[in-house]
Scaffold this motif. Structure first.
Motif, PDB file in Angstrom:
ATOM      1  N   GLN A  34       0.832  -1.221   0.000  1.00  0.00           N
ATOM      2  CA  GLN A  34       0.000   0.000   0.000  1.00  0.00           C
ATOM      3  C   GLN A  34       0.859   1.261   0.000  1.00  0.00           C
ATOM      4  N   ARG A  35       1.999   1.167   0.657  1.00  0.00           N
ATOM      5  CA  ARG A  35       2.891   2.335   0.705  1.00  0.00           C
ATOM      6  C   ARG A  35       3.746   2.435  -0.562  1.00  0.00           C
ATOM      7  N   GLY A  36       3.535   1.488  -1.493  1.00  0.00           N
ATOM      8  CA  GLY A  36       4.230   1.583  -2.776  1.00  0.00           C
ATOM      9  C   GLY A  36       5.498   0.765  -2.884  1.00  0.00           C
ATOM     10  N   ALA A  37       5.735  -0.146  -1.933  1.00  0.00           N
ATOM     11  CA  ALA A  37       6.973  -0.927  -1.986  1.00  0.00           C
ATOM     12  C   ALA A  37       6.868  -2.066  -2.997  1.00  0.00           C
ATOM     13  N   ASN A  38       7.980  -2.369  -3.662  1.00  0.00           N
ATOM     14  CA  ASN A  38       8.035  -3.569  -4.501  1.00  0.00           C
ATOM     15  C   ASN A  38       9.003  -4.601  -3.913  1.00  0.00           C
ATOM     16  N   SER A  39       9.537  -4.300  -2.737  1.00  0.00           N
ATOM     17  CA  SER A  39      10.421  -5.247  -2.067  1.00  0.00           C
ATOM     18  C   SER A  39      10.593  -4.809  -0.623  1.00  0.00           C
ATOM     19  N   MET A  40      11.176  -5.719   0.164  1.00  0.00           N
ATOM     20  CA  MET A  40      11.340  -5.413   1.581  1.00  0.00           C
ATOM     21  C   MET A  40      12.737  -5.827   2.027  1.00  0.00           C
ATOM     22  N   ALA A  41      13.351  -5.000   2.878  1.00  0.00           N
ATOM     23  CA  ALA A  41      14.660  -5.348   3.428  1.00  0.00           C
ATOM     24  C   ALA A  41      14.477  -5.858   4.850  1.00  0.00           C
ATOM     25  N   LEU A  42      15.181  -6.957   5.183  1.00  0.00           N
ATOM     26  CA  LEU A  42      15.032  -7.605   6.481  1.00  0.00           C
ATOM     27  C   LEU A  42      16.360  -7.630   7.223  1.00  0.00           C
ATOM     28  N   ALA A  43      16.271  -7.830   8.532  1.00  0.00           N
ATOM     29  CA  ALA A  43      17.509  -7.887   9.327  1.00  0.00           C
ATOM     30  C   ALA A  43      17.462  -8.994  10.361  1.00  0.00           C
ATOM     31  N   CYS A  44      16.605 -10.002  10.157  1.00  0.00           N
ATOM     32  CA  CYS A  44      16.424 -11.011  11.202  1.00  0.00           C
ATOM     33  C   CYS A  44      15.978 -12.331  10.579  1.00  0.00           C
ATOM     34  N   PRO A  45      16.604 -13.427  10.970  1.00  0.00           N
ATOM     35  CA  PRO A  45      16.236 -14.737  10.410  1.00  0.00           C
ATOM     36  C   PRO A  45      14.794 -15.133  10.715  1.00  0.00           C
ATOM     37  N   MET A  46      14.274 -14.725  11.889  1.00  0.00           N
ATOM     38  CA  MET A  46      12.915 -15.093  12.236  1.00  0.00           C
ATOM     39  C   MET A  46      11.918 -14.332  11.349  1.00  0.00           C
ATOM     40  N   CYS A  47      12.150 -13.030  11.187  1.00  0.00           N
ATOM     41  CA  CYS A  47      11.310 -12.243  10.289  1.00  0.00           C
ATOM     42  C   CYS A  47      11.378 -12.841   8.882  1.00  0.00           C
ATOM     43  N   ASP A  48      12.579 -13.253   8.528  1.00  0.00           N
ATOM     44  CA  ASP A  48      12.773 -13.821   7.194  1.00  0.00           C
ATOM     45  C   ASP A  48      11.939 -15.078   7.028  1.00  0.00           C
ATOM     46  N   MET A  49      11.919 -15.901   8.074  1.00  0.00           N
ATOM     47  CA  MET A  49      11.130 -17.137   8.039  1.00  0.00           C
ATOM     48  C   MET A  49       9.673 -16.799   7.717  1.00  0.00           C
ATOM     49  N   MET A  50       9.141 -15.793   8.372  1.00  0.00           N
ATOM     50  CA  MET A  50       7.744 -15.424   8.163  1.00  0.00           C
ATOM     51  C   MET A  50       7.531 -14.773   6.805  1.00  0.00           C
TER      52      MET A  50
END
Lengths: 148, 287, 664
Positions: free
Chosen positions: B218-234
């Motif tokens: 909704q905010r216009g993103a076409n990708s997301m940057a992560l910094a955590c393996p758990m967040c990555d899992m989800m």
């Protein structure tokens, strides 16, 4: 088995500490530690002065000479001095004196300067605890006999 | 300036589910001339026993820290759970002499003063290496990527000097330095990914993940940057199950993969092949 | 015939206080007294249940006379508590009050140590130190000072106004200094006041007018105190008057210039909390006192860019506008000072999760007051930024209060404030109203009753602190954990009102420095005693009124302000006060005229007698810190009551006894 003599317990070493506290901030902070019933080791004996700027090198040296194992000077935080900037002098004098103590064979860590406000009862208790431990670790002060 | 050197604590995730995080951190740090010495014989950060026995957590964590402290190095820990536990231990041991004595009694032949500092790789890149230096080294600007920077809940806690726990901005700045467009992802940037609930209440956990994806889009993103393996899992393997029919998946990356890409590295070297949500389309735009 | 002291052989009486069980529970008081009896020069010892009580004092008085005591040691609570009490007692028996030494065995011993043996030992040593020191005490004569019959009051909110009127009505002169262009403070921004719902302006405005017109009040608006010198009775105060660029004596307050200003309705109004606009030439609000225009130098085109059509000058009939005005300094002399500098709201930049300053319809309580107020920017209509009447409003309690990450303390009035605002919101909009609270604190006359009343007005109380506000289209979503239901709730509303905590004003540190007073842990000014001297400070003649001492609602502020006024009045009506004779003196024959002390003295109280080649102390300016004593290389300065000999005796007393203990 131990002999009867070795059962005679040496009393554990308890350092003797003199604290010079300014009347307006630190002495009031020490009072607040009391009113708040904060516990700290009993080794410190407090001498009240009007301002930490009053604590001359002679008084500190006298305390060591009379057998104190540690001396702590507590004053108002810089900028909060009841006497405008009396503690600025202290902030220069005590570090200088620490250096000179080393020449006299006294570990500089036996002399400490900290700022404690009237509202910092907890800080006072913490500093006293820490300093008592520091002096305890240093052990009894080495008495140098001057002859002549 | 002497070269930057750190003790490196990978932790269990980075050797299993988050291998691409490990690879990209090492590759990026190497390219930037930052030396990482892996802690010899490192053990669990204490995450699992932490809920059972606090002293055990501090002691497990402390053993890793003691290795670094003995060598005068600060520790870098990419996994945010490990980062949080190691950082919490360092802070607690530093400020509480009683705890320090207890931990040291457990550790036995090694000991800890608490002098050691624990850093997340994000802090190292943004503060120690510096955005200016990174901007200078970018050879493949990430123009075309519209990134939602997602911090998760742990890397700004316990509260530290590095960044705001409620509205952190370091990753925003880093992504902008890489030439990407950064979307305003406040306040979702620190919202829970749902990972902690995955085993106990999968429905709610997936709902939270879905919410993060939709809000980013909704905010216009076409990708997301992560910094955590758990967040990555989800947000990577579980993103598919979280989304409903017809909803478009959002490619996600470890932030270090994006840094590596901008520095001109080969995507294979950075583990892009391991992503479950295919990044092909969005990366194609980069040329 | 009163005894003379210095030359006599010391006859010391030692009195050890039980303080009920406060001391006796940890210190063996009888043992301490027995030990004291063995010390040199001690001719009498006694234990007392309460040394400070009437019977306790009577026992000491009798002992002094019967046993011809000429020195007294009292081992009891901190000298900061009762030294003055016992000095008065000594004086009553004809002894010089300074022939007393207090050993602090309560705050520094019984209350902080648990082991009875150790505590008793420490008490003994402190008594021994006092017994060593007191023979060296010299009789001192307190200095008498006249109290000038005037008061400086800093801050013109309800606290300052109340105190000013109390003092002025008693016939003493008041200089009332207000930083803003008008007095009135935060209370002037309120719509109604809880729990009675009187109109705030209706009860405040008459007092503001009285203060503005009173023959005994000189009002310095748009002014600040820059420095204070002197002591109780004779404070010399320097006041900076910032330029208004409008001649106060010529301006009639007609407001034509404000209508004419090119920037009219372009600048956010401070009084309207940014909800309304003003021009660069403006009158803060219709009831302002003084009712004079002011030109905002930060925005005025002429003052910032040097170019403007100056329509204000043309509009002003009497010609009051004067762009050449400069800062002015005024000096006044006063006998007493009252600080009434109030509070500010917590700086929300550390709590971005509430969207304050980011989302249009997240307001603070004062902004909501302005929306409710008939003379406010919406003429009393509660509407969102885009003009909608809200269908739902959420009030969030404890934002920046009772929170370890921000301020641990309770701001005390926000619960009642939020309840009042909720009532106004229901009355004016019929919106659904939510209260997100930790617990409701409604202690005060008529407060709980008001809470009950509001509960019956159809307001939804959700027990759980709002954790976050998220903008979602037109709606704001409030997240919280409902701790009664044990689950997280998300409530969509049209408007959010935050009860933002009260904090000391940003410049409080500077104000504390100017007046030489302490601050407590929460950052507010520190009172002399939290229970018994709530309006006094550690500086004699300086008093506190209102929220500058800690969060207070209006009734508490007014009561506190009147208390401060009464304290100041009692000093001024007495006409004189004594100040401690604890000052330095240069021993001329030892002085080498090096000048070190002159540099060291923070008060410029030491001068050089160039002819006689020695330094001397101007006693009226000396405050007794002793910095000069420590700086003097030839030990030729003597600090009364804190001489080197006295302090050394104290050290010897302590350490001598310690060694004895070790040998035993």
């Amino acid at each position: 088995m131990s002999s009867p003599e070795s059962n005679v317990q040496q009393p554990p070493y308890e350092p003797k500490i003199i604290g010079f506290l300014c009347n307006w901030c630190s002495y009031a902070g020490a009072d607040l530690a009391g009113t708040s019933r904060l516990s700290y080791p009993p080794n410190i004996r407090i001498v009240r002065v009007q301002c930490s700027g009053r604590v001359s090198p002679e008084l500190v040296l006298k305390a060591f000479h009379e057998g104190a194992d540690g001396v702590i000077v507590l004053g108002c935080h810089i900028g909060d001095c009841h006497y405008i900037d009396g503690n600025h002098r202290t902030s220069k004098r005590i570090p200088m004196l620490r250096q000179l103590l080393a020449y006299a064979g006294i570990e500089p860590d036996r002399l400490r300067l900290e700022w404690v406000s009237a509202a910092e009862g907890e800080r006072f208790a913490t500093i006293v605890k820490e300093f008592t431990e520091t002096v305890r670790e240093l052990g009894p002060i080495k008495r140098v006999m001057v002859t002549g | 300036m002497s070269p930057l050197r750190y003790a490196y604590y990978p932790g269990c995730s980075l050797t299993t589910s988050a291998k691409e995080y490990d690879r990209s951190v090492r590759a990026v740090f190497d390219a930037l001339g930052v030396e990482l010495l892996e802690i010899e014989g490192w053990n669990c950060c204490g995450a699992t026993p932490a809920s059972q026995n606090e002293l055990l957590m501090y002691a497990l964590s402390g053993r890793n820290l003691a290795w670094a402290e003995a060598r005068g190095l600060d520790v870098v820990a990419p996994c945010s759970e490990c980062f949080k536990n190691l950082n919490k231990t360092a802070q607690a041991v530093r400020s509480d002499p009683h705890l320090r004595a207890e931990v040291n009694a457990v550790l036995g032949d090694v000991s800890l003063t608490g002098k050691v500092r624990v850093k997340h790789p994000l802090e190292v890149l943004v503060r120690d290496v510096g955005l200016e230096e990174i901007r200078r080294r970018v050879t493949r600007p990430l123009a075309g990527l519209k990134i939602a920077p997602y911090y998760g809940c742990l890397i700004t806690r316990p509260r530290n000097e590095f960044d705001s726990p409620e509205n952190p901005t370091a990753m925003d700045e880093l992504m902008a330095a890489l030439g990407a467009e950064v979307v305003d992802y406040f306040p979702y940037k620190t919202h829970c990914c749902g990972g902690a609930l995955l085993l106990s209440n999968k429905r709610i956990a997936l709902g939270m993940t879905r919410d993060l994806v939709l809000k980013a889009q909704q905010r216009g993103a076409n990708s997301m940057a992560l910094a955590c393996p758990m967040c990555d899992m989800m947000l990577d393997p579980y993103q598919g199950p979280a989304l409903r029919a017809g909803e478009k998946p959002l490619p996600t990356f470890y932030f270090t993969q994006l840094v590596g890409l901008a520095l001109g590295m080969n995507p294979d070297q950075l583990g892009f092949a391991d992503r479950v949500v295919s990044p092909r389309e969005v990366l194609a735009a980069l040329s | 015939m009163t005894p003379t002291h210095a030359s006599e052989k010391p006859r010391i009486g030692v009195f050890v206080c039980y303080c009920g069980s406060n001391i006796a529970a940890t210190v063996d008081v009888e043992k301490v007294a027995e030990y004291a009896a063995t010390l040199p020069n001690v001719v009498f010892t006694q234990t007392n249940k309460y040394t400070c009580s009437d019977p306790g004092q009577e026992e000491i008085r009798k002992a002094i006379i019967e046993h011809k005591l000429n020195r007294v040691v009292i081992a009891a609570c901190s000298p900061r508590m009762h030294e003055v009490t016992w000095r008065r007692l000594l004086q009553g028996t004809g002894l010089n009050p300074y022939l007393l030494q207090v050993a602090n065995i309560r705050e520094h011993v019984s209350w902080v140590h648990q082991d009875r043996g150790e505590a008793t030992q420490k008490a003994k040593e402190l008594v021994a130190a006092a017994v060593e020191r007191v023979p060296l005490h010299e009789p001192l004569e307190p200095r008498q000072v006249k109290i000038a019959p005037s008061t400086l009051i800093v801050g013109g909110g309800i606290a300052g106004i109340q105190a000013a009127l109390d003092i002025a009505n008693a016939g003493y002169h008041v200089y009332l200094v207000e930083k803003q262009p008008s007095i009135g403070g935060n209370m002037a921004k309120l719509d109604k006041t809880f729990p009675t719902l009187d109109c705030a302006q209706c009860i405040l405005a008459p007092k503001m007018v009285d203060a503005g017109r009173h023959e005994n009040i000189t009002l310095f608006s748009y002014s600040e105190v820059v420095s204070v010198e002197g002591h109780v009775g004779q404070f010399r105060v320097r006041i900076k008057r910032k330029p208004r660029y409008v001649k106060e004596d010529v301006c009639t307050g007609c407001g034509l210039c404000t209508q004419a200003c090119v920037l009219k309705d372009r600048i956010p109004s401070e009084f309207e909390m940014g909800m309304g606009k003003r021009g660069a030439a403006y009158i803060p609000f219709p009831q302002a006192v003084p009712l004079k225009a002011i030109i905002d130098a930060e925005h005025c085109l002429l003052l910032t860019r040097g170019k403007c059509s100056m329509k204000c000058v043309k509009a002003c009939g009497p010609g009051a506008i004067d762009f050449k005005q400069q800062e002015e300094y005024v000096e006044v002399e006063v006998g007493t000072i009252i600080l009434a500098t109030g509070f500010e709201l917590y700086d929300m930049s550390a709590l971005p999760q509430y969207g304050y300053g980011r989302y249009d319809n997240v307001l603070d309580g004062l902004q909501f007051e302005r929306l409710c107020n008939a003379s406010g920017p919406t003429e009393g209509r509660i509407v969102t930024k885009d003009g909608r009447v809200p269908e739902s409003i959420a009030f969030l309690h404890c934002i920046g209060s009772r929170d370890e990450n921000t301020n641990p303390y309770c701001s005390q009035l926000c619960c009642m404030h939020n309840l009042k605002l909720a009532h106004l919101a229901r009355e004016k909009t019929h919106a659904k109203v939510y209260q997100f609270y930790i617990d409701i604190r409604a202690g005060g006359k008529g407060y709980e009753e008001f809470y009950k009343r509001v509960q019956h007005e159809g307001i939804h109380f959700i027990r759980g602190k709002g954790s976050e506000v998220i903008q979602d289209g037109d709606k704001l979503i409030v997240r919280a954990e409902d701790t009664l239901l044990g689950k997280v709730v998300e409530v969509p509303v049209d408007m959010v009102v935050l009860a933002i905590g009260m904090v000391p004003p940003k410049d409080i540190e500077n104000v504390a420095r100017i007046f030489n007073i302490n601050r407590s842990r929460d950052g507010f000014f520190m009172e002399a005693h939290p229970k018994l001297r709530p309006a006094e400070t550690n500086v004699e003649g300086v008093f506190l009124a209102g929220a500058c001492q800690g969060p207070k609602d209006i009734p508490a502020t007014v009561a506190h302000a009147s208390a401060a006024a009464a304290q100041a009045l009692s000093l001024m009506s007495r006409g004189q006060a004594t100040i401690e004779p604890i000052i330095a003196e240069v021993i001329a024959e030892k002085c080498s005229a090096c000048g070190e002390c002159i540099v060291a003295c923070p008060f410029k109280a030491i001068r050089m007698d160039e002819e006689a080649r020695h330094a001397y102390v101007v006693s009226a300016m000396c405050k007794g810190c002793g910095t000069c004593v420590a700086a003097c290389p030839s030990k030729s300065i003597k600090m009364a009551h804190f001489t080197d000999q006295q302090l050394i005796a104290e050290i010897e007393g302590i350490l001598g006894r310690m060694s004895e203990y070790e040998l035993a």
